[in-house]
Motif scaffolding. Structure first.
Motif, short mmCIF file in Angstrom:
data_model
loop_
_atom_site.label_atom_id
_atom_site.label_comp_id
_atom_site.label_asym_id
_atom_site.label_seq_id
_atom_site.Cartn_x
_atom_site.Cartn_y
_atom_site.Cartn_z
N SER A 98 5.42 -0.19 5.42
CA SER A 98 6.62 0.53 5.85
C SER A 98 7.65 -0.44 6.43
N PHE A 141 6.69 6.59 0.10
CA PHE A 141 5.52 6.99 0.89
C PHE A 141 4.61 5.80 1.16
N ASP A 154 1.92 -0.62 -6.10
CA ASP A 154 1.00 0.06 -5.19
C ASP A 154 -0.41 -0.43 -5.46
N GLN A 192 1.81 3.59 2.72
CA GLN A 192 0.53 4.05 3.25
C GLN A 192 0.00 3.20 4.40
N CYS A 193 0.81 2.29 4.93
CA CYS A 193 0.44 1.56 6.14
C CYS A 193 1.72 1.10 6.84
N LYS A 229 0.87 -1.17 0.00
CA LYS A 229 0.00 0.00 0.00
C LYS A 229 0.91 1.22 0.00
N GLY A 230 0.85 1.99 -1.08
CA GLY A 230 1.71 3.15 -1.23
C GLY A 230 2.95 2.81 -2.04
#
Length: 108
Positions: free
Chosen positions: A33, A26, A50, A28-29, A21-22
């Motif tokens: 990350s 960047f 993504d 997004q979760c 996600k992302g």
């Protein structure tokens, strides 16, 4: 081309692929990350997809792998797992061993 064929092409066309996600810059979760941090620490080159940008792939990847969550890591066409499994494999030295054994390209 079906979504399964699209995913198959991505997975088989790249040595290391992270469906997330992302983006790596960047995420997004938190799980995405964590996955990026592990891959960056291993200094391995990888493709990222993504899933927030393509709802077909977001739904289809879960069927493709028979795994309910994202992120998902594939190495040489094989599904390894999500961020928790990645962390366990990383801490046990298994991911580094795979990177070395497969002769995966370094990042940068």
């Amino acid at each position: 081309m079906s979504v399964n064929e699209r995913i198959d092409e991505i997975v088989k066309g790249n040595d290391v692929v992270l469906f997330m996600k992302g983006s790596p810059l960047f995420p997004q979760c938190g799980f995405s990350s964590k996955a990026i941090a592990i891959l960056d620490h291993l200094n391995v080159a990888y493709e990222s997809v993504d899933v927030l940008q393509d709802m077909e792939i977001r739904a289809g990847i879960k069927d493709y792998s028979d795994w309910p969550t994202i992120p998902q890591l594939y190495v040489k066409g094989e599904f390894l797992g999500g961020s928790d499994i990645m962390m366990e494999m990383f801490e046990a030295g298994e991911l580094q061993a795979i990177v070395d054994a497969e002769g995966l390209a370094k990042a940068g």
